[in-house]
Motif scaffolding. Sequence first.
Motif, mmCIF file in Angstrom:
data_model
loop_
_atom_site.group_PDB
_atom_site.id
_atom_site.type_symbol
_atom_site.label_atom_id
_atom_site.label_comp_id
_atom_site.label_asym_id
_atom_site.label_seq_id
_atom_site.Cartn_x
_atom_site.Cartn_y
_atom_site.Cartn_z
ATOM 1 N N LYS A 120 0.844 -1.187 0.000
ATOM 2 C CA LYS A 120 0.000 0.000 0.000
ATOM 3 C C LYS A 120 0.881 1.239 0.000
ATOM 4 C CE LYS A 120 -3.485 2.486 2.705
ATOM 5 N NZ LYS A 120 -4.284 2.495 3.967
ATOM 6 N N ALA A 121 0.520 2.192 -0.825
ATOM 7 C CA ALA A 121 1.172 3.497 -0.839
ATOM 8 C C ALA A 121 0.154 4.514 -0.346
ATOM 9 C CB ALA A 121 1.648 3.844 -2.242
ATOM 10 N N ALA A 122 0.397 5.060 0.835
ATOM 11 C CA ALA A 122 -0.512 6.020 1.440
ATOM 12 C C ALA A 122 0.010 7.441 1.229
ATOM 13 C CB ALA A 122 -0.666 5.734 2.930
ATOM 14 N N GLY A 123 -0.912 8.335 0.885
ATOM 15 C CA GLY A 123 -0.492 9.711 0.638
ATOM 16 C C GLY A 123 0.406 9.823 -0.584
ATOM 17 N N LEU A 124 0.038 9.076 -1.626
ATOM 18 C CA LEU A 124 0.814 9.131 -2.862
ATOM 19 C C LEU A 124 0.399 10.375 -3.652
ATOM 20 C CD1 LEU A 124 1.546 6.148 -5.216
ATOM 21 C CD2 LEU A 124 0.926 8.391 -6.141
ATOM 22 N N ARG A 125 1.362 11.207 -3.944
ATOM 23 C CA ARG A 125 1.090 12.440 -4.675
ATOM 24 C C ARG A 125 1.523 12.234 -6.126
ATOM 25 N NH1 ARG A 125 -0.818 17.187 -3.380
ATOM 26 N NH2 ARG A 125 -0.074 19.120 -4.324
ATOM 27 N N TYR A 126 0.610 12.517 -7.057
ATOM 28 C CA TYR A 126 0.919 12.299 -8.463
ATOM 29 C C TYR A 126 0.312 13.402 -9.315
ATOM 30 C CZ TYR A 126 -3.833 10.369 -8.799
ATOM 31 O OH TYR A 126 -5.187 10.191 -8.764
ATOM 32 N N SER A 127 0.787 13.493 -10.526
ATOM 33 C CA SER A 127 0.302 14.517 -11.437
ATOM 34 C C SER A 127 -0.449 13.866 -12.589
ATOM 35 C CB SER A 127 1.457 15.359 -11.984
ATOM 36 O OG SER A 127 2.324 14.553 -12.759
ATOM 37 N N ARG A 128 -1.356 14.636 -13.140
ATOM 38 C CA ARG A 128 -2.132 14.173 -14.291
ATOM 39 C C ARG A 128 -2.391 15.369 -15.186
ATOM 40 N NH1 ARG A 128 -8.064 11.248 -13.921
ATOM 41 N NH2 ARG A 128 -8.349 10.853 -16.151
#
Length: 128
Positions: free
Chosen positions: A96-104
Amino acid sequence: QVELVESGGGLVQAGGSLRLSCAGSGSILSINVMGWYRQAPGEQRELVAQITSGTDSNYADSVKGRFTISRDNAKNTVYLQMNSLKPEDTAVYYCKAAGLRYSRRIGSITQLYTADFWGQGTQVTVSS
């Protein structure tokens, strides 16, 4: 699109070792906490170990001293080294990756998002 892909599961005899890996792919900017959970048949999913981006970690009592969690922030990857495996460690292991920040990118605009993601799971079977 963000994805977590696990690898390294399999069948091992009691007392043996396995190393699980979970690699994140996509437009990932950062991940707050990465962790491993497991779910045995008929049981609820439980936390095995987790590690922050600053490498602070904690473990379930049942795996302390046998499992070690680590991560490579540059590769968005978390590892779980499992030693002295027992039959009761048999389960499907999920990262699990919690608080994953990504762009789109939407048209000419880049949007930023934060969410939790799960991997698809990898089977670990420990024979007695």
